[in-house]
Design an enzyme around this catalytic site. Structure first.
Site, PDB file in Angstrom:
ATOM      1  N   TYR A 155       0.824  -1.222   0.000  1.00 19.71           N
ATOM      2  CA  TYR A 155       0.000   0.000   0.000  1.00 19.71           C
ATOM      3  C   TYR A 155       0.858   1.273   0.000  1.00 19.71           C
ATOM      4  CZ  TYR A 155      -3.189   3.462   2.174  1.00 19.71           C
ATOM      5  OH  TYR A 155      -3.925   4.582   2.483  1.00 19.71           O
ATOM      6  N   SER A 194       6.494   3.483  13.193  1.00 21.06           N
ATOM      7  CA  SER A 194       5.071   3.707  13.397  1.00 21.06           C
ATOM      8  C   SER A 194       4.846   4.455  14.700  1.00 21.06           C
ATOM      9  CB  SER A 194       4.380   2.341  13.470  1.00 21.06           C
ATOM     10  OG  SER A 194       3.074   2.474  13.974  1.00 21.06           O
ATOM     11  N   THR A 215       2.947   3.537  16.695  1.00 21.75           N
ATOM     12  CA  THR A 215       2.722   2.491  17.696  1.00 21.75           C
ATOM     13  C   THR A 215       3.871   2.440  18.707  1.00 21.75           C
ATOM     14  OG1 THR A 215       2.046   0.187  17.982  1.00 21.75           O
ATOM     15  CG2 THR A 215       3.787   0.553  16.427  1.00 21.75           C
ATOM     16  N   TYR A 244       3.695  -6.697  17.309  1.00 21.65           N
ATOM     17  CA  TYR A 244       3.951  -5.819  16.159  1.00 21.65           C
ATOM     18  C   TYR A 244       4.693  -4.555  16.609  1.00 21.65           C
ATOM     19  CZ  TYR A 244       3.164  -2.217  12.639  1.00 21.65           C
ATOM     20  OH  TYR A 244       3.352  -1.187  11.750  1.00 21.65           O
ATOM     21  N   LYS A 292       8.770  -2.952  15.849  1.00 22.58           N
ATOM     22  CA  LYS A 292       9.170  -1.597  15.421  1.00 22.58           C
ATOM     23  C   LYS A 292      10.119  -0.975  16.452  1.00 22.58           C
ATOM     24  CE  LYS A 292       6.737  -1.454  11.607  1.00 22.58           C
ATOM     25  NZ  LYS A 292       7.433  -1.673  10.343  1.00 22.58           N
ATOM     26  N   GLY A 347      -7.355  -1.836  24.470  1.00 23.77           N
ATOM     27  CA  GLY A 347      -6.004  -1.372  24.111  1.00 23.77           C
ATOM     28  C   GLY A 347      -5.964  -0.053  23.370  1.00 23.77           C
TER      29      GLY A 347
HETATM   30  P1  NAD Z   1       1.598  -3.659   3.087  1.00 22.51           P
HETATM   31  O1  NAD Z   1       1.362  -4.987   3.721  1.00 22.51           O
HETATM   32  O2  NAD Z   1       0.637  -3.174   2.081  1.00 22.51           O
HETATM   33  O3  NAD Z   1       3.073  -3.627   2.455  1.00 22.51           O
HETATM   34  C1  NAD Z   1       4.125  -4.381   2.985  1.00 22.51           C
HETATM   35  C2  NAD Z   1       4.774  -5.120   1.827  1.00 22.51           C
HETATM   36  O4  NAD Z   1       5.876  -5.892   2.316  1.00 22.51           O
HETATM   37  C3  NAD Z   1       3.827  -6.093   1.124  1.00 22.51           C
HETATM   38  O5  NAD Z   1       3.900  -5.872  -0.268  1.00 22.51           O
HETATM   39  C4  NAD Z   1       4.374  -7.476   1.496  1.00 22.51           C
HETATM   40  O6  NAD Z   1       4.155  -8.419   0.454  1.00 22.51           O
HETATM   41  C5  NAD Z   1       5.840  -7.174   1.722  1.00 22.51           C
HETATM   42  N1  NAD Z   1       6.539  -8.065   2.651  1.00 22.51           N
HETATM   43  C6  NAD Z   1       6.174  -8.454   3.889  1.00 22.51           C
HETATM   44  N2  NAD Z   1       7.132  -9.242   4.425  1.00 22.51           N
HETATM   45  C7  NAD Z   1       8.127  -9.338   3.508  1.00 22.51           C
HETATM   46  C8  NAD Z   1       9.376 -10.010   3.477  1.00 22.51           C
HETATM   47  N3  NAD Z   1       9.804 -10.759   4.493  1.00 22.51           N
HETATM   48  N4  NAD Z   1      10.158  -9.902   2.373  1.00 22.51           N
HETATM   49  C9  NAD Z   1       9.729  -9.164   1.321  1.00 22.51           C
HETATM   50  N5  NAD Z   1       8.557  -8.521   1.284  1.00 22.51           N
HETATM   51  C10 NAD Z   1       7.767  -8.608   2.370  1.00 22.51           C
HETATM   52  O7  NAD Z   1       1.738  -2.609   4.285  1.00 22.51           O
HETATM   53  P2  NAD Z   1       1.808  -1.008   4.248  1.00 22.51           P
HETATM   54  O8  NAD Z   1       0.569  -0.490   4.873  1.00 22.51           O
HETATM   55  O9  NAD Z   1       2.206  -0.541   2.910  1.00 22.51           O
HETATM   56  O10 NAD Z   1       2.972  -0.786   5.299  1.00 22.51           O
HETATM   57  C11 NAD Z   1       4.336  -0.636   4.910  1.00 22.51           C
HETATM   58  C12 NAD Z   1       5.184  -0.491   6.154  1.00 22.51           C
HETATM   59  O11 NAD Z   1       4.737   0.627   6.900  1.00 22.51           O
HETATM   60  C13 NAD Z   1       5.146  -1.691   7.102  1.00 22.51           C
HETATM   61  O12 NAD Z   1       6.435  -1.898   7.618  1.00 22.51           O
HETATM   62  C14 NAD Z   1       4.207  -1.238   8.194  1.00 22.51           C
HETATM   63  O13 NAD Z   1       4.479  -1.863   9.414  1.00 22.51           O
HETATM   64  C15 NAD Z   1       4.504   0.246   8.249  1.00 22.51           C
HETATM   65  N6  NAD Z   1       3.383   1.041   8.781  1.00 22.51           N
HETATM   66  C16 NAD Z   1       2.160   0.937   8.202  1.00 22.51           C
HETATM   67  C17 NAD Z   1       1.084   1.652   8.731  1.00 22.51           C
HETATM   68  C18 NAD Z   1      -0.303   1.537   8.136  1.00 22.51           C
HETATM   69  O14 NAD Z   1      -1.263   1.889   8.810  1.00 22.51           O
HETATM   70  N7  NAD Z   1      -0.458   1.067   6.899  1.00 22.51           N
HETATM   71  C19 NAD Z   1       1.284   2.482   9.857  1.00 22.51           C
HETATM   72  C20 NAD Z   1       2.560   2.577  10.408  1.00 22.51           C
HETATM   73  C21 NAD Z   1       3.612   1.846   9.860  1.00 22.51           C
END
Ligand code: NAD
Ligand code: UDP
Length: 340
Positions: free
Chosen positions: A11, A124, A126, A150, A154, A295
């Site tokens: 995303y 995050s 979080t 989770y 982080k 939570g």
């Molecule tokens: P997402 O799940 O859409 O994207 C994460 C991507 O990483 C996916 O395409 C998945 O296939 C890939 N992935 C997961 N594990 C992997 C691995 N071991 N090797 C290779 N690829 C791998 O999530 P997002 O919402 O785009 O989030 C991206 C990052 O931002 C994450 O680290 C998430 O923790 C962090 N984040 C997201 C949010 C939120 O609300 N969306 C908030 C704070 C932080």
């Protein structure tokens, strides 16, 4: 710059690719597609006219990471890859520590062997745990804690990077602490496509609006907030993507390890977001009030001044833009990327 984007098919990653192309960067993605569809990259190409090289592989697979780093020279890494569902992390802690922590350690080890030291990490809000209201708006110096596995991944990764930077001044780590990313690219071609029933507010709202879910439950209306519903700092995913481009421009000038909040700096309640969404769709959204979700904090929002000071970045889009774009995406893609 030539950038390696882990998790770039996801995303936030796919939106960041569009913003990075607009800024003239070249992109290689390493993604195991565990939570994404390569269709997102067709959409990146439609919008940008350029397509990232996709290596389907795992950040924890040393041979894959090594071959990517041997085959091309990178100026910086943006590290999105990881699992991100709080509830799932409670049920599957080992998988979260293995994927997020152990995977990132392999990636970091190969990066130092290859001399790639500019690293932008998806952290995050979080990491602030359940913030004390007296610490709002949250500065990067606010107390840190983890409420679930989770959040612990982080927090620990941040700690590991702080220690690595202290031991080796060649590293440049930017820990970007995202608040609540929502919305979609204004074209309606890209957006959030969660697997299963969404846990997060905005995808739940859009799926109710499109008829995939019956009604939204607002978790709690007795919080000590102006209207009793929970307050968060929602940030449009395109603003967040541009925040990464701003970070790329500055990472070489910021040695060590620097935590930076990426948020709007203002709090919006669940009821306010629902009202903005109803305005966007021009009809009421079926919803009811339910008990608080265990939570959950009453309020959580950023002091976003450090991002402005260090990166020259701040958000441009408001809640109405977030709701309009989230709805544009969901209404044009009722099943996300699935039937594309
Ligand atoms: P997402 O799940 O859409 O994207 C994460 C991507 O990483 C996916 O395409 C998945 O296939 C890939 N992935 C997961 N594990 C992997 C691995 N071991 N090797 C290779 N690829 C791998 O999530 P997002 O919402 O785009 O989030 C991206 C990052 O931002 C994450 O680290 C998430 O923790 C962090 N984040 C997201 C949010 C939120 O609300 N969306 C908030 C704070 C932080
Ligand atoms: N929320 C809600 N109903 C839902 C999902 C979330 O009322 O179906 C509320 C939640 O209690 C919080 C806000 O929406 O106040 C944002 O929740 P989300 O899970 O999106 O993000 P969080 O800030 O908890 O990570």
């Amino acid at each position: 710059m030539h950038i390696l984007v882990t998790g770039g098919a996801g995303y936030i990653g796919s939106h960041t690719c569009v913003a990075a192309y607009a800024a003239g960067h070249t992109i290689t993605i390493l993604d195991n597609l565990s939570n994404s569809s390569p269709e997102s990259l067709n959409r990146v190409e439609k919008i940008s006219g350029r397509r990232p090289r996709l290596v389907v592989g795992d950040i924890g697979d040393r041979s894959v990471v090594r071959s990517v780093l041997d085959s091309e020279k990178f100026d910086a890494v943006i590290h999105f890859a990881g699992y991100k569902a709080v509830g799932e992390s409670v049920a599957k802690p080992w998988e979260y520590y293995q994927n997020n922590v152990a995977g990132t350690l392999v990636l970091l080890d190969e990066l130092r062997r290859h001399g790639v030291r500019n690293f932008i990490f998806s952290s995050s809000a979080t990491v602030y745990g359940n913030p004390d209201p007296k610490d709002l708006p949250l500065k990067e110096t606010a107390p840190l804690s983890a409420l679930n596995p989770y959040g612990a991944t982080k927090l620990w990764l941040e700690e590991i990077m702080r220690a690595m930077a202290a031991a080796d001044p060649a590293w440049h780590f930017l820990l970007l602490r995202y608040f609540n990313p929502v919305g979609a690219h204004e074209s309606g071609l890209m957006g959030e496509d969660p697997a299963g029933i969404p846990n997060n507010l905005m995808p739940y709202i859009t799926q109710v609006a499109v008829g995939r879910l019956k009604e939204l439950t607002i978790f709690g209306n007795d919080y000590p907030t102006p209207d009793g519903t929970g307050v968060r700092d929602y940030i449009h995913v395109c603003d967040l993507a541009e925040g990464h481009v701003a970070a790329l421009a500055k990472v070489a000038d910021l040695p060590g390890c620097t935590a930076i909040n990426l948020g709007s700096g203002s709090g919006v309640s669940v009821a306010q977001l629902v009202a903005s969404f109803e305005k966007a769709i021009g009809r009421p959204l079926p919803h009811r009030f339910g008990p608080r979700r265990p939570g959950d904090a009453a309020a959580c929002y950023a002091d976003a001044s450090k991002a402005l000071q260090l990166l020259g970045w701040k958000t441009k889009r408001n809640s109405d833009d977030m709701c309009r774009d989230a709805w544009n995406w969901q209404s044009k893609n009722p099943n996300g990327y699935k039937n594309a």
